[in-house]
Each structure stands twice: as C-alpha cells, then as structure tokens.
Design an enzyme around this catalytic site. Structure first.
Site, PDB file in Angstrom:
ATOM      1  N   ASP A 156       0.825  -1.205   0.000  1.00  9.52           N
ATOM      2  CA  ASP A 156       0.000   0.000   0.000  1.00  9.52           C
ATOM      3  C   ASP A 156       0.867   1.266   0.000  1.00  9.52           C
ATOM      4  O   ASP A 156       2.096   1.182   0.097  1.00  9.52           O
ATOM      5  CB  ASP A 156      -0.912  -0.038   1.241  1.00  9.52           C
ATOM      6  CG  ASP A 156      -2.314   0.440   0.926  1.00  9.52           C
ATOM      7  OD1 ASP A 156      -2.459   1.301   0.048  1.00  9.52           O
ATOM      8  OD2 ASP A 156      -3.261  -0.036   1.574  1.00  9.52           O
ATOM      9  N   GLU A 191      -1.427   1.855  -5.073  1.00  8.69           N
ATOM     10  CA  GLU A 191      -1.177   3.296  -4.969  1.00  8.69           C
ATOM     11  C   GLU A 191      -2.394   4.073  -5.468  1.00  8.69           C
ATOM     12  O   GLU A 191      -2.357   5.287  -5.531  1.00  8.69           O
ATOM     13  CB  GLU A 191       0.135   3.576  -5.741  1.00  8.69           C
ATOM     14  CG  GLU A 191       0.526   4.995  -5.972  1.00  8.69           C
ATOM     15  CD  GLU A 191      -0.281   5.602  -7.090  1.00  8.69           C
ATOM     16  OE1 GLU A 191      -0.594   6.794  -6.987  1.00  8.69           O
ATOM     17  OE2 GLU A 191      -0.615   4.885  -8.055  1.00  8.69           O
ATOM     18  N   GLY A 193      -3.777   4.484  -8.341  1.00 12.81           N
ATOM     19  CA  GLY A 193      -3.830   5.073  -9.678  1.00 12.81           C
ATOM     20  C   GLY A 193      -3.596   6.568  -9.739  1.00 12.81           C
ATOM     21  O   GLY A 193      -3.770   7.184 -10.789  1.00 12.81           O
ATOM     22  N   ASP A 214     -10.481   3.099  -3.216  1.00 17.55           N
ATOM     23  CA  ASP A 214     -11.134   1.855  -2.774  1.00 17.55           C
ATOM     24  C   ASP A 214     -12.568   1.714  -3.293  1.00 17.55           C
ATOM     25  O   ASP A 214     -13.375   2.644  -3.188  1.00 17.55           O
ATOM     26  CB  ASP A 214     -11.172   1.802  -1.247  1.00 17.55           C
ATOM     27  CG  ASP A 214      -9.778   1.718  -0.654  1.00 17.55           C
ATOM     28  OD1 ASP A 214      -8.784   1.744  -1.409  1.00 17.55           O
ATOM     29  OD2 ASP A 214      -9.685   1.626   0.580  1.00 17.55           O
TER      30      ASP A 214
HETATM   31  C1  GLA Z   1      -6.109   1.108   1.676  1.00 16.81           C
HETATM   32  C2  GLA Z   1      -6.249   0.112   0.527  1.00 16.81           C
HETATM   33  C3  GLA Z   1      -7.348  -0.878   0.888  1.00 16.81           C
HETATM   34  C4  GLA Z   1      -6.991  -1.601   2.186  1.00 16.81           C
HETATM   35  C5  GLA Z   1      -6.760  -0.581   3.300  1.00 16.81           C
HETATM   36  C6  GLA Z   1      -6.201  -1.237   4.549  1.00 16.81           C
HETATM   37  O1  GLA Z   1      -7.230   1.895   1.809  1.00 16.81           O
HETATM   38  O2  GLA Z   1      -6.534   0.772  -0.664  1.00 16.81           O
HETATM   39  O3  GLA Z   1      -7.526  -1.816  -0.164  1.00 16.81           O
HETATM   40  O4  GLA Z   1      -5.854  -2.393   1.986  1.00 16.81           O
HETATM   41  O5  GLA Z   1      -5.839   0.425   2.906  1.00 16.81           O
HETATM   42  O6  GLA Z   1      -5.922  -0.331   5.568  1.00 16.81           O
END
Ligand code: GLA
Length: 409
Positions: A156, A191, A193, A214
């Site tokens: 991440d 990341e 995008g 997300d």
């Molecule tokens: C970010 C990622 C998610 C998940 C959370 C976990 O938001 O984009 O897919 O992995 O972190 O904290």
C-alpha cells in the site's frame, strides 16, 4: 539530416532500445508470476481489522471444499491489521493474539489446502490502518515473508509522498527485495492510480497495480462522497486497456459481489449495497478488463445468487484468457455501451452494458466484429447459444450487462 545528426540519432535509438530491453527483461522476469490475473479472496472489505488465523483457516477450508479453488480462486490475501510490530532484531511479527501459531504455520495450512497465501504491507513506516509497515525494512521484511512461505504481497502507499518518481523508487525497492528473497512472491502495487502506476509499476516488479481509490459496495457515487462505485471504476479503467497483458494487470480493486451493504470498510461513503444485476455487471466488466478477481463477501455464510456470479466458469474463462487483452469500448448504442475483447482461438468477447436507470431495447449491428455473415453468440450468463446475422437485438434491464463469446459461423 547531416551525417553527424544521423549517427547521433542512431546511437540514441540504440541506447533507448538497450535501456528498454533491460527494463523489460527485468519486468519480464516477474511477468511469469501472474500470467493471468490473480484470483482469490481478500479480507479487507468484509472483515476490516477483525482478522485472525482461525478465520483464514476456515476460509481456506471453504475455498478448497466448495468449488472456489476448482474455479481458479487460488489466493487468500490477508489485508491490513495482521501486524504486531517488530521484535528485538527488527523482524516484523504478527499480532500474537490474532495469529498465535505464527504465519509460517498458517501458510503451511493454506498450502495444504492447495491454495496460496498473500500478506500486506505499505511503502511507509505505517500502513493505512496505522500498523507497522516496511519502509526502510524492505529486504528484511521480504526475507521474512519468504521464510513464512508467502506467495503475494499487497503493498500500500498510505503515509508516503505524493510523487510519481518517489513511488516508483519505493515500489522498486520492494520489488527488488522480493526478487532477492529466494521465493516467488508476486507484488500488488496499491497506490490507487493517482501517480500513473501503469507507467512504472511493471518496471518496479509489480504484477498488478490498483487504478482507483477503494471500491465501495455501490453502483456509482451519485452524491459524490468520494467513494468509488462499480460504474465509476469501469470508466476509470477503460482508457488503460493497453497497459494490461500477461504478467501485468490493471487492478480494479475487490469484487463487492454478495456484500449486500453489510461489509466493513466497503459500506462507508455511500456503500449501501448493490442489486444482483449490478453485481453481475461488476463480475462481467472485471472479467472483460482482465482485472485481478479478489472476492470480499461473507464467504462463510454466502447465498446461491452470489455463488452463481462468482463461480460462473464461462465468465472466469474470459478473465483468464491466455491472450490477456483487456476490453475496449467500441460502440455506444443509445444509452448502452459495447465493449470488445479479443480472445484466443479466434474468439471474441463482447459485453453490452446498460448503465442507465431504465431498461433499454437495442439493435447492435455486427460489422465491428468482422465480415462474417453469421455469428454464434454464446451467452455466458444464460449458458445458451444463438445464431446471429447482421445485428443483435435484445433488451437489457437497468444496470445489466450481457456477455457473449462470439465465433464466426
Ligand atoms: C487502503 C487500501 C485498501 C486496504 C486498506 C487497509 O485503503 O486501498 O484496499 O488495503 O488500505 O488499511
């Protein structure tokens, strides 16, 4: 152009080709880690931080016994919140309450069920949910993940600088560390995008890269709360089709199929749930765009409608087609859209999507498919074949997507 300019141009071309060749062969080595889009179950959307070894074992048992492994869902991706800090030697350790038997024992268990195990970290000191992460410990952590028997790392980008070159550098550090770890561990770049990962993630050793924020369990973000719905992500992904190919994929984030608005984080920002027609559209388009498929529903208490969508082997075959070509938008008919993807063995896949809120009846001329007078249309959701001449005529419900595998007759 004089002689000197031409000579310099040729030298420049040669050096560019050499550099490109080196970069690609480095990326090429790691392409073999995901020749088709990875498929599995990811813990975040449903369980958030509430994960433990017992849960992962139950999910492994379920996937092995109940059709998922057979359908191609190979991985369990452990997401954020597994970490318990570092020991005296700075080795990253799992939370001892959530994972008392340790990660090696868990990976052994998952492997004994014929599945693979993924783990999660972040290219900064802390993860998105505030747990210990891998920045400046890349080699040490990659070695630990390898010793545990991990097969995948979702990496991440929370708490890291918003700069494309820095992101490339940080991901490459981890890509190189995984490469040196002595185990084949695929790298998922997460990341979102924002810093054009399609341009550098493969060179950094990534097998796939997220292209959006997300996903939320919703059709689209009508009230603009910042959540990403199914339709929003489809629209972000389409222009990136040329970056997908065997070993390197645009990751559209988790499938929300079957969550019904009862997930953890996926229920924020307007994630009130979708209809099963919308879930079918998500599965259809994630497969058409050759995205990784990470289920995230309540897999231990699922219903038949969810299984019908997630375990449809015909739509999965499109996702896993060895040619690895992502679909393109080729036509708009009224409010409907037509996406096209070339498949192996001279077959073509088309998805007809109705993004509007009303049912639509359309007539789709088939000239874009080629010169044949007649085509066989295999409806992968209805599991039926029809012979079609000149134009396909049909009706799509609001938010419905129909997918056909087309062959010349
Ligand atoms: C970010 C990622 C998610 C998940 C959370 C976990 O938001 O984009 O897919 O992995 O972190 O904290």
């Amino acid at each position: 152009m004089n002689y000197l300019t031409s000579k310099l141009n040729k030298t420049f071309l040669f050096l560019t080709m050499l550099l490109g060749c080196c970069l690609n062969s480095q990326a090429g080595n790691r392409d073999s880690l995901a020749l088709t889009p990875p498929m599995g179950f990811m813990t975040w959307n449903k369980y958030g931080e509430d994960i433990n070894e017992q849960l992962i074992r139950q999910i492994a048992d379920k996937m092995a016994a109940d059709g998922y492994a057979d359908a191609g869902y190979q991985y369990i991706f452990i997401d954020d919140a597994w970490q318990g800090g570092r020991d005296k030697r700075n080795n990253i350790i799992p939370d001892p309450v959530k994972f008392p038997s340790g990660m090696k024992a868990l990976a052994d268990y998952v492997h004994s069920r014929g599945l693979k195990l993924g783990i999660y970290s972040d290219a900064a000191p802390l993860t998105c949910a505030g747990y210990t992460a891998s920045y400046n410990f890349e080699e040490q952590d990659a070695k630990t993940f390898a010793e545990w028997g991990m097969d995948y790392l979702k990496y991440d980008y929370c708490h890291a600088p918003s700069d494309s070159a820095v992101a490339h550098e940080r991901y490459k550090r981890m890509g190189d560390a995984l490469e040196k770890s002595g185990r084949k561990i695929a790298l998922g770049v997460c990341e979102w995008g924002q810093l054009n990962p399609e341009l550098w993630a493969r060179q950094a050793g990534g097998s796939l890269w997220r292209i959006s924020y997300d996903v939320r369990d919703m059709w689209k973000d009508i009230v603009k709360q910042g959540g990403m719905g199914i339709l929003d992500i489809i629209d972000i992904t389409e222009p990136l089709y040329s970056f997908a190919g065997p070993g390197h994929w645009n990751d559209m984030d988790m499938l929300v199929v079957g969550l019904e608005g009862k997930g953890g984080p996926s229920s924020d920002l307007g994630g009130i749930g979708c209809t099963y027609t919308e879930y079918q559209t998500q599965m259809s388009m994630w497969c058409m765009f050759a995205s990784p498929l990470a289920m995230s529903h309540d897999i231990l208490n699922e219903n038949a409608a969810t299984r019908r969508i997630l375990l449809n082997k015909e739509i999965i075959a499109i996702n896993q087609d060895a040619l690895g070509k992502a679909a393109r938008l080729v036509q708009r008919i009224g409010e409907c859209r037509v996406y096209h993807r070339q498949l192996t063995n001279n077959r073509q896949a088309i998805a007809i999507m109705n993004p509007s809120d009303k049912a639509q009846r359309i007539s789709l001329p088939l000239s874009f498919l080629g010169k044949s007078a007649k085509y066989d249309f295999r409806d992968v959701w209805e599991h039926k074949n029809t012979s079609v001449k000149k134009a396909w005529e049909g009706k799509l419900e609001a938010h419905e997507t129909k997918v056909f595998v087309v062959t010349e007759k």
